[in-house]
Design a protein around this motif. Structure first.
Motif, PDB file in Angstrom:
ATOM      1  N   HIS A 361      30.934  32.537  58.641  1.00  0.00           N
ATOM      2  CA  HIS A 361      32.382  31.681  58.812  1.00  0.00           C
ATOM      3  C   HIS A 361      33.483  32.838  58.545  1.00  0.00           C
ATOM      4  CE1 HIS A 361      29.708  28.177  58.550  1.00  0.00           C
ATOM      5  NE2 HIS A 361      30.294  27.840  59.609  1.00  0.00           N
ATOM      6  N   LYS A 362      34.571  32.428  59.124  1.00  0.00           N
ATOM      7  CA  LYS A 362      35.799  33.294  58.987  1.00  0.00           C
ATOM      8  C   LYS A 362      36.157  32.962  57.488  1.00  0.00           C
ATOM      9  CE  LYS A 362      40.452  34.199  60.614  1.00  0.00           C
ATOM     10  NZ  LYS A 362      41.450  33.955  61.660  1.00  0.00           N
ATOM     11  N   ASN A 363      36.508  34.284  56.940  1.00  0.00           N
ATOM     12  CA  ASN A 363      36.848  34.154  55.555  1.00  0.00           C
ATOM     13  C   ASN A 363      37.561  35.507  54.938  1.00  0.00           C
ATOM     14  OD1 ASN A 363      37.075  34.166  52.589  1.00  0.00           O
ATOM     15  ND2 ASN A 363      35.116  33.401  52.165  1.00  0.00           N
ATOM     16  N   PRO A 364      38.908  35.190  55.144  1.00  0.00           N
ATOM     17  CA  PRO A 364      39.809  36.768  54.901  1.00  0.00           C
ATOM     18  C   PRO A 364      39.695  37.082  53.531  1.00  0.00           C
ATOM     19  CG  PRO A 364      41.166  34.790  55.995  1.00  0.00           C
ATOM     20  CD  PRO A 364      39.749  34.093  55.517  1.00  0.00           C
ATOM     21  N   THR A 365      39.319  36.274  52.614  1.00  0.00           N
ATOM     22  CA  THR A 365      39.185  36.895  51.175  1.00  0.00           C
ATOM     23  C   THR A 365      37.832  37.561  51.227  1.00  0.00           C
ATOM     24  OG1 THR A 365      40.161  34.576  50.276  1.00  0.00           O
ATOM     25  CG2 THR A 365      38.922  36.089  48.596  1.00  0.00           C
ATOM     26  N   ARG A 366      36.865  37.077  51.468  1.00  0.00           N
ATOM     27  CA  ARG A 366      35.578  38.115  51.484  1.00  0.00           C
ATOM     28  C   ARG A 366      35.757  39.262  52.410  1.00  0.00           C
ATOM     29  NH1 ARG A 366      30.863  34.570  53.776  1.00  0.00           N
ATOM     30  NH2 ARG A 366      31.967  35.066  55.866  1.00  0.00           N
ATOM     31  N   THR A 367      36.480  39.167  53.370  1.00  0.00           N
ATOM     32  CA  THR A 367      36.691  40.276  54.343  1.00  0.00           C
ATOM     33  C   THR A 367      37.480  41.511  53.676  1.00  0.00           C
ATOM     34  OG1 THR A 367      36.779  38.878  56.339  1.00  0.00           O
ATOM     35  CG2 THR A 367      37.663  41.165  56.465  1.00  0.00           C
ATOM     36  N   LEU A 368      38.710  40.932  52.940  1.00  0.00           N
ATOM     37  CA  LEU A 368      39.324  41.853  52.244  1.00  0.00           C
ATOM     38  C   LEU A 368      38.321  42.360  50.822  1.00  0.00           C
ATOM     39  CD1 LEU A 368      42.044  43.260  51.390  1.00  0.00           C
ATOM     40  CD2 LEU A 368      42.575  40.939  50.087  1.00  0.00           C
ATOM     41  N   ASP A 369      37.558  41.561  50.226  1.00  0.00           N
ATOM     42  CA  ASP A 369      36.955  42.195  49.148  1.00  0.00           C
ATOM     43  C   ASP A 369      35.916  43.225  49.692  1.00  0.00           C
ATOM     44  OD1 ASP A 369      38.097  40.472  47.228  1.00  0.00           O
ATOM     45  OD2 ASP A 369      36.295  38.860  47.830  1.00  0.00           O
ATOM     46  N   VAL A 370      35.396  42.983  50.807  1.00  0.00           N
ATOM     47  CA  VAL A 370      34.358  44.199  51.256  1.00  0.00           C
ATOM     48  C   VAL A 370      35.141  45.387  51.671  1.00  0.00           C
ATOM     49  CG1 VAL A 370      33.024  44.705  53.557  1.00  0.00           C
ATOM     50  CG2 VAL A 370      32.709  42.493  52.171  1.00  0.00           C
ATOM     51  N   ALA A 371      36.223  45.125  52.469  1.00  0.00           N
ATOM     52  CA  ALA A 371      37.267  46.466  52.581  1.00  0.00           C
ATOM     53  C   ALA A 371      37.619  47.176  51.576  1.00  0.00           C
ATOM     54  CB  ALA A 371      38.298  46.086  53.552  1.00  0.00           C
ATOM     55  N   LEU A 372      37.970  46.491  50.488  1.00  0.00           N
ATOM     56  CA  LEU A 372      38.447  46.975  49.081  1.00  0.00           C
ATOM     57  C   LEU A 372      37.183  47.841  48.472  1.00  0.00           C
ATOM     58  CD1 LEU A 372      40.882  44.565  47.717  1.00  0.00           C
ATOM     59  CD2 LEU A 372      41.547  46.677  48.928  1.00  0.00           C
ATOM     60  N   LEU A 373      35.964  47.147  48.361  1.00  0.00           N
ATOM     61  CA  LEU A 373      35.062  47.836  47.790  1.00  0.00           C
ATOM     62  C   LEU A 373      34.632  49.124  48.639  1.00  0.00           C
ATOM     63  CD1 LEU A 373      32.491  44.926  47.033  1.00  0.00           C
ATOM     64  CD2 LEU A 373      33.739  46.317  45.288  1.00  0.00           C
ATOM     65  N   MET A 374      34.676  49.239  49.801  1.00  0.00           N
ATOM     66  CA  MET A 374      34.186  50.305  50.465  1.00  0.00           C
ATOM     67  C   MET A 374      35.295  51.375  50.397  1.00  0.00           C
ATOM     68  SD  MET A 374      31.334  49.440  51.623  1.00  0.00           S
ATOM     69  CE  MET A 374      31.030  50.799  53.031  1.00  0.00           C
ATOM     70  N   GLY A 375      36.565  50.898  50.433  1.00  0.00           N
ATOM     71  CA  GLY A 375      37.555  52.028  50.416  1.00  0.00           C
ATOM     72  C   GLY A 375      37.959  52.527  49.150  1.00  0.00           C
ATOM     73  N   ALA A 376      37.751  52.010  48.083  1.00  0.00           N
ATOM     74  CA  ALA A 376      38.031  52.219  46.797  1.00  0.00           C
ATOM     75  C   ALA A 376      36.947  53.117  46.257  1.00  0.00           C
ATOM     76  CB  ALA A 376      38.178  51.261  45.822  1.00  0.00           C
ATOM     77  N   ALA A 377      35.781  53.063  46.640  1.00  0.00           N
ATOM     78  CA  ALA A 377      34.829  53.798  46.504  1.00  0.00           C
ATOM     79  C   ALA A 377      34.870  55.042  47.152  1.00  0.00           C
ATOM     80  CB  ALA A 377      33.362  53.277  47.056  1.00  0.00           C
ATOM     81  N   LEU A 378      35.688  55.601  47.892  1.00  0.00           N
ATOM     82  CA  LEU A 378      35.769  56.661  48.649  1.00  0.00           C
ATOM     83  C   LEU A 378      36.522  57.648  47.561  1.00  0.00           C
ATOM     84  CD1 LEU A 378      37.148  55.832  52.027  1.00  0.00           C
ATOM     85  CD2 LEU A 378      34.935  56.543  51.511  1.00  0.00           C
ATOM     86  N   ILE A 573      38.882  53.865  39.448  1.00  0.00           N
ATOM     87  CA  ILE A 573      39.218  52.824  38.309  1.00  0.00           C
ATOM     88  C   ILE A 573      39.302  51.645  38.878  1.00  0.00           C
ATOM     89  CG2 ILE A 573      40.799  52.321  36.627  1.00  0.00           C
ATOM     90  CD1 ILE A 573      41.456  55.105  36.291  1.00  0.00           C
ATOM     91  N   PHE A 574      40.239  51.583  40.085  1.00  0.00           N
ATOM     92  CA  PHE A 574      40.374  50.199  40.584  1.00  0.00           C
ATOM     93  C   PHE A 574      39.095  49.766  41.254  1.00  0.00           C
ATOM     94  CE2 PHE A 574      40.895  47.984  44.961  1.00  0.00           C
ATOM     95  CZ  PHE A 574      41.489  46.664  44.244  1.00  0.00           C
TER      96      PHE A 574
END
Length: 590
Positions: A361-378, A573-574
């Motif tokens: 189901h559509k979940n903006p919070t989960r979508t943002l969590d995944v994007a931040l995890l992948m982006g911050a790991a870079l 760190i984030f």
């Protein structure tokens, strides 16, 4: 007009009207994004320029911009709160996934630490008020007001799906988000300047003093001598520098919550919320663990604190032994990262046998969590790959170089497998939501009944068998219906015909086979959570093995390596703190 209230679920607007509303929704979002990008670029230009001596931009200019932005954002927040209170129909829906309690609790905790930092900062600048610009004292006071107003706003409104003043709300949310990002950038730059001068002073290096410390900038801007000589002034200065990590995390937490609110502006939700919620039962939160993960995680946390203290004393103190401190630091990190990698892999393997349905189901919070995890790991990926190249190509082949190489490789592996584990966990349905297209292959051996004669009639496990107790043992109320019952029960119930009297029937109910998986996942989540906390504390509070170990500095040169670390390390760190938030959600939902 975009300012009109959107229709509720009982209304069904005609197709052309809905289409035009969707087009203007995208236009309103585009307008707010363009506003945020332009304001953020202006703030980034002033903040980065104010950090250098050769650029005629002083920190007073940066403080003036940030103070203005915080005042405007605070005024908009007060308008939003006043509007929603006066118009109860302004928020017809609330997103159950947005603003979970642990995220808002973390925001309050970091907000309190930020207020303490503002007190220290005000005391520091007040120590030499005669030669300081008034904006330097006004800035921390304004930030304290902004933190209080914004924290209350996010606590009560994080779940709002507002349906009035859509374009104004989108622009206001984006401007407030940009304000938090500008505060984050200013804190990161200030901390990087502080770390750079600490390194230069410890190495007696004067060739890299392009970044000016705060007292020098203050003196050059007003022409006075603003040296911090008193003991109370030095306490205030060191205090607010050590509290910078909490201010940084507060700004990022607030930014993520504001982004979810921005996505929810004008959003229509069904009457029944799909997917899993964020409110666990007290039993599942405190009891369903094996306690192996929390105990091992606490042990690593305590050992990590001891290693961090020893490292700081040996590297920063006079007559210290930095090489031994680096060996100890790298050894602990290698052990910790190795265990975290194995635990993340084990969790992914357990999910291969999990029958819970995926939540699509559509979940903006989960979508943002995944994007931040992948982006911050870079950010950590970049530092690790630069270290690998420096160690492999560089000439020194000693113990320290080998530990540095192993640390970089394990850092990449740990980030990768932890991201896989967290993302897969966030996309799982709640406990008990088994996929309907899977055929159970296990029979239930978790029920033992006093009436042995009835055992041969049992099929694969029923979901909730009702056992009727009689004076001669246990029998099923409807034996003919047993063949229609599906597989394993989570909690079978025992119902006696005479509750007041003694029952001769005894039912021994064991946990179903899937229950141990949930306990293992909870233990793994707690273990990874505690490890991420200690791996956040070390770099956030000043551990910089990137400069203490001179392999990368000698290979790339100080200027290039300092730029790489100062840009990439804040994202690393984030990542740790955001992983803590995501792992807490994984723990609750397992």
């Amino acid at each position: 007009m975009s300012e009109d209230s959107a229709p509720g679920p009982e209304e069904s607007p005609p197709a052309p009207r809905a289409g035009s509303r969707e087009v203007w929704k995208k236009g309103g979002r585009l307008l707010s994004v363009l506003l945020a990008v332009n304001v953020l670029l202006l703030a980034c230009t002033l903040i980065s320029g104010g950090a250098f001596n050769k650029v005629a931009v002083y920190d007073t200019d940066v403080f003036a911009l940030l103070t203005t932005m915080m005042l405007l954002a605070s005024l908009w927040i007060l308008f939003y709160l006043f509007r929603t209170v006066r118009c109860p129909d302004a928020v017809p829906y609330r997103d159950a996934h947005a603003g979970p309690i642990w995220l808002r609790g973390g925001l309050v905790l970091f907000g309190i630490c930020t207020l303490v930092m503002d007190v220290f900062k005000t005391g520091y600048y007040s120590s030499f008020f005669e030669c300081q610009s008034a904006i330097k004292i006004l800035h921390p006071l304004t930030q304290a007001v902004f933190v209080i107003v914004q924290t209350y706003f996010l606590w009560v409104s994080a779940k709002d799906c507002i349906h009035v003043h859509l374009d104004l709300t989108r622009c206001g949310l984006m401007f407030t988000l940009t304000t938090n990002l500008a505060i984050w950038m200013a804190a990161v730059v200030d901390e990087s300047v502080h770390q750079t001068h600490s390194y230069d002073s410890s190495h007696s290096n004067t060739s890299h003093l392009r970044l000016a410390p705060d007292p020098e900038r203050a003196g050059s801007s007003v022409g006075g001598d603003c040296s911090c000589n008193t003991a109370i002034c030095q306490i205030f200065q060191q205090g607010y520098f050590y509290l910078y990590p909490f201010n940084i995390e507060y700004s990022l937490f607030a930014s993520t919550m504001l982004y979810v609110m921005w996505k929810n502006v004008g959003r229509l939700l069904a009457s029944s919320t799909h997917g899993h919620g964020h409110t666990p039962s007290q039993i599942s939160l405190f009891r369903e663990t094996f306690f192996a993960g929390p105990i091992l995680g606490l042990m690593l946390f305590v050992v990590g604190l001891a290693v961090f203290i020893i490292y700081e004393v040996q590297v920063s103190g006079e007559g210290g032994r930095p090489e031994q401190a680096l060996v100890l630091y790298y050894s602990f990190n290698i052990i910790c990262l190795g265990l975290m990698t194995l635990v993340s892999l084990s969790g992914s393997v357990i999910y291969r046998f999990d029958r819970r349905a995926m939540d699509h189901h559509k979940n903006p919070t989960r979508t943002l969590d995944v994007a931040l995890l992948m982006g911050a790991a870079l950010g950590q990926y970049a530092i690790s790959y630069y270290s690998i190249v420096a160690v492999v190509v560089g000439t020194p082949r000693d113990l320290l170089g080998g530990l540095n190489l192993a640390h970089a490789l394990l850092m990449i592996a740990q980030h990768t497998f932890q991201n896989v584990f967290i993302i897969e966990s966030l996309h799982r349905g709640p406990p008990g939501a088994e996929s309907h297209d899977t055929t159970p292959k296990e029979s239930c051996h978790g029920l033992t009944f006093a009436n042995v004669d009835a055992l041969h009639t049992l099929p694969a496990c029923p979901p909730t068998p009702r056992l009727v107790g009689t004076s001669h043992g246990l029998t099923f109320a409807n034996i003919d219906a047993l063949h229609t019952l599906p597989a394993c029960p989570p909690t079978p119930r025992l119902v006696g015909t005479n509750p007041g009297g003694p029952q001769e029937a005894v039912a021994i109910i064991l946990a179903p086979r899937s229950h141990w998986r949930r306990r293992c996942l909870k233990d793994m989540s707690l273990f990874l959570l505690l490890c991420n906390v200690i791996l956040w504390i070390m770099p956030a509070f000043g551990a910089r093995p990137h400069f203490s170990n001179t392999v990368e500095v000698d290979f790339y040169g100080y200027s290039l390596w300092a730029a790489i670390v100062n840009i990439c390390l804040p994202f690393g760190i984030f990542y740790r703190m955001h992983a803590v938030s995501s792992l807490l959600e994984v723990y609750v939902l397992s």
